[in-house]
Structure formats: structure tokens, C-alpha cells
Scaffold this motif. Sequence first.
Motif, PDB file in Angstrom:
ATOM      1  N   ASP A  49      -7.155   5.813   1.787  1.00 17.02           N
ATOM      2  CA  ASP A  49      -7.913   6.343   2.925  1.00 17.02           C
ATOM      3  C   ASP A  49      -7.891   7.869   2.959  1.00 17.02           C
ATOM      4  N   THR A  67      -3.300   5.479   4.598  1.00 21.70           N
ATOM      5  CA  THR A  67      -2.922   5.056   3.263  1.00 21.70           C
ATOM      6  C   THR A  67      -3.396   6.097   2.256  1.00 21.70           C
ATOM      7  N   VAL A  76       0.850  -1.183   0.000  1.00 20.79           N
ATOM      8  CA  VAL A  76       0.000   0.000   0.000  1.00 20.79           C
ATOM      9  C   VAL A  76       0.886   1.232   0.000  1.00 20.79           C
ATOM     10  N   SER A  89       1.464   5.070   1.308  1.00 18.78           N
ATOM     11  CA  SER A  89       1.052   5.936   2.404  1.00 18.78           C
ATOM     12  C   SER A  89       0.579   7.280   1.858  1.00 18.78           C
ATOM     13  N   SER A  90      -0.208   7.955   2.655  1.00 18.82           N
ATOM     14  CA  SER A  90      -0.711   9.264   2.239  1.00 18.82           C
ATOM     15  C   SER A  90       0.451  10.246   2.161  1.00 18.82           C
TER      16      SER A  90
END
Length: 139
Positions: A60, A57, A4, A6-7
Motif C-alpha cells: 500500500d 502495508t 504481510v 508493514s511499510s
Amino acid sequence: MKTVFSSTEEQEQEIASLVSRFYESVFPKYFTESEILHFREIGVLEPNQSSVTYLATLRDAFQVMICLQVLMSILDKQKREDFIMMESKSEELFQHNITLLNECGIFFPFYYDHFSSINQEANNDMQMMDIQVANQYLV
């Protein structure tokens, strides 16, 4: 194993900006100042610390940003329509976005009914803040 992303820092800043707009522009139209202070104390629009569902993530972060923007847009549309009851489709969309926020681990314990009536005291105060000054000098 699952990979995934990350933001990004920009996404986190945008989320913080949207949360600030909720506290500074949206909540004052519907709630009293003491209620808004209570919201801050209990962590409204903050990631739920007891849950690990908000993993920061990329997906998200986009989900949270879009949900907050949609909620603000629906409330703004309601305001422009002179407080006429929203269409059932808009209300369903409102509730759906609240559910998505909660699934992402963002605490938002409200329903549409909480935003159905304008706080008249706060509304008057907000109108006073929009007045342009005639000059720069204090009298």
C-alpha cells in the motif's frame, strides 16, 4: 493466515513529503488559499480514519507513493504543454491513480477537471516567490 509486511519509516516519510509537496506546490497553482485550508480540514490526502482499507502495508505504501508521483508528473506535463488539454490516455491514467489512492484509503476527492484551469492569482504569487534577490540586505 496471510503474512504481510508493514511499510517502512522511510516510506511513511516519503508519503508525508509527497503530500506536503501537493499542498505547497500543486494545490496553490489551482486553488485559492481558503480552499486549500478547507482541504486540510476535511483531510485531503490523509488516510480515511473511518475505513480500515489503509493498513500501512509495504504494498500500500508503494502504491500511494507511486500514485502521488504519477499525479504530480501528469500535472507537471500539463503545465509544460502550455495548458493544452491532456491526451485522453493521460486523463485516464490520472483518474486511474485517483481510484487507486481511494482504494488504499487515501482521501482524494478530485477529478481531472478540478486541475484544468490555473488559478491566476496563485500563479502570480508563485512567480513572485521564484525571483532571486539581488543582495542579502534589507532596504
